[in-house]
Design a protein around this motif. Structure first.
Motif, PDB file in Angstrom:
ATOM      1  N   GLU A  34      40.253  51.875  55.350  1.00 60.99           N
ATOM      2  CA  GLU A  34      40.146  50.510  54.837  1.00 60.99           C
ATOM      3  C   GLU A  34      38.695  50.201  54.515  1.00 60.99           C
ATOM      4  O   GLU A  34      37.796  50.485  55.312  1.00 60.99           O
ATOM      5  CB  GLU A  34      40.659  49.492  55.852  1.00 60.99           C
ATOM      6  N   CYS A  45      29.648  47.069  52.337  1.00 59.69           N
ATOM      7  CA  CYS A  45      31.010  47.541  52.495  1.00 59.69           C
ATOM      8  C   CYS A  45      31.140  48.196  53.858  1.00 59.69           C
ATOM      9  O   CYS A  45      30.328  49.051  54.222  1.00 59.69           O
ATOM     10  CB  CYS A  45      31.339  48.544  51.396  1.00 59.69           C
ATOM     11  N   TYR A  67      33.345  47.208  43.376  1.00 57.92           N
ATOM     12  CA  TYR A  67      34.294  47.864  44.263  1.00 57.92           C
ATOM     13  C   TYR A  67      33.601  48.950  45.075  1.00 57.92           C
ATOM     14  O   TYR A  67      32.884  49.793  44.530  1.00 57.92           O
ATOM     15  CB  TYR A  67      35.417  48.505  43.456  1.00 57.92           C
ATOM     16  N   TYR A 122      39.682  56.320  48.247  1.00 58.12           N
ATOM     17  CA  TYR A 122      40.046  54.962  48.647  1.00 58.12           C
ATOM     18  C   TYR A 122      39.135  53.954  47.958  1.00 58.12           C
ATOM     19  O   TYR A 122      37.942  54.220  47.740  1.00 58.12           O
ATOM     20  CB  TYR A 122      39.933  54.790  50.173  1.00 58.12           C
ATOM     21  N   TRP A 123      39.746  52.814  47.683  1.00 56.61           N
ATOM     22  CA  TRP A 123      39.019  51.713  47.057  1.00 56.61           C
ATOM     23  C   TRP A 123      39.091  50.474  47.933  1.00 56.61           C
ATOM     24  O   TRP A 123      40.089  50.238  48.606  1.00 56.61           O
ATOM     25  CB  TRP A 123      39.649  51.348  45.705  1.00 56.61           C
ATOM     26  N   GLY A 124      38.041  49.660  47.872  1.00 56.09           N
ATOM     27  CA  GLY A 124      38.103  48.332  48.449  1.00 56.09           C
ATOM     28  C   GLY A 124      38.721  47.376  47.442  1.00 56.09           C
ATOM     29  O   GLY A 124      39.050  47.763  46.316  1.00 56.09           O
ATOM     30  N   ARG A 125      38.866  46.120  47.847  1.00 55.56           N
ATOM     31  CA  ARG A 125      39.484  45.131  46.963  1.00 55.56           C
ATOM     32  C   ARG A 125      38.484  44.495  46.003  1.00 55.56           C
ATOM     33  O   ARG A 125      38.899  43.812  45.058  1.00 55.56           O
ATOM     34  CB  ARG A 125      40.167  44.052  47.792  1.00 55.56           C
ATOM     35  N   GLY A 126      37.221  44.674  46.265  1.00 57.75           N
ATOM     36  CA  GLY A 126      36.211  44.184  45.339  1.00 57.75           C
ATOM     37  C   GLY A 126      35.589  42.861  45.750  1.00 57.75           C
ATOM     38  O   GLY A 126      36.188  42.073  46.483  1.00 57.75           O
ATOM     39  N   THR A 127      34.379  42.654  45.259  1.00 57.92           N
ATOM     40  CA  THR A 127      33.681  41.390  45.468  1.00 57.92           C
ATOM     41  C   THR A 127      33.016  40.987  44.153  1.00 57.92           C
ATOM     42  O   THR A 127      32.445  41.827  43.458  1.00 57.92           O
ATOM     43  CB  THR A 127      32.645  41.510  46.604  1.00 57.92           C
ATOM     44  N   VAL A 176      36.129  47.107  53.210  1.00 54.49           N
ATOM     45  CA  VAL A 176      36.009  45.656  53.044  1.00 54.49           C
ATOM     46  C   VAL A 176      34.609  45.337  52.541  1.00 54.49           C
ATOM     47  O   VAL A 176      33.621  45.601  53.221  1.00 54.49           O
ATOM     48  CB  VAL A 176      36.285  44.919  54.365  1.00 54.49           C
ATOM     49  N   GLU A 177      34.575  44.767  51.341  1.00 59.17           N
ATOM     50  CA  GLU A 177      33.291  44.396  50.737  1.00 59.17           C
ATOM     51  C   GLU A 177      32.906  42.966  51.126  1.00 59.17           C
ATOM     52  O   GLU A 177      33.780  42.128  51.393  1.00 59.17           O
ATOM     53  CB  GLU A 177      33.354  44.475  49.206  1.00 59.17           C
ATOM     54  N   ARG A 188      36.435  50.227  34.453  1.00 66.28           N
ATOM     55  CA  ARG A 188      35.643  50.369  35.677  1.00 66.28           C
ATOM     56  C   ARG A 188      34.604  51.465  35.454  1.00 66.28           C
ATOM     57  O   ARG A 188      34.924  52.518  34.897  1.00 66.28           O
ATOM     58  CB  ARG A 188      36.543  50.706  36.850  1.00 66.28           C
TER      59      ARG A 188
END
Length: 123
Positions: A3, A22, A95, A112-117, A5-6, A45
């Protein structure tokens, strides 16, 4: 599963600075490369920056070289992107991503990717 998280996005004026971070959790072993991509409205992206597990090898896109710096804290499983001299064209969702190999990471081959900020730079 990993997981990501940004945090730290926001609104800044052109020429200003912003730092995004992150935090990785879960089964992070084996995913030594951490880094950032961004996606602006209507665009694909794109790779921004990456750093290997040792924190020594880094890669930056030409568009951010000399303005952005990537760093990591392995004790905390975090990666940071310090963004200076920001331009309106830096506006995008940023991301966080992790992967095993920095050479393919820059081509977008991440695991894996984060959800972005959101980062918004006003002119």
């Amino acid at each position: 599963q990993v997981e990501l998280v940004e945090s730290g996005g926001g609104l800044v004026q052109a020429g200003g600075s912003l730092r995004v971070s992150c935090a990785a959790s879960g089964r992070t072993f084996g995913y030594s490369v951490m880094g950032w991509f961004r996606q602006a409205p209507g665009k694909e992206r794109e790779f921004v920056a990456a750093i290997d597990g040792s924190g020594i090898a880094t890669s930056l896109s030409d568009s951010v070289k000399g303005r952005f710096t990537i760093s990591r804290d392995n004790a905390k499983n975090t990666v940071n992107l310090q963004m200076n001299r920001l331009k309106p064209e830096d506006t995008a969702i940023y991301y966080c991503a992790v992967g095993p190999n920095i050479f393919v990471f820059t081509d977008g081959k991440v695991d894996y990717w984060g959800r972005g900020t959101q980062v918004t730079v006003s002119s």
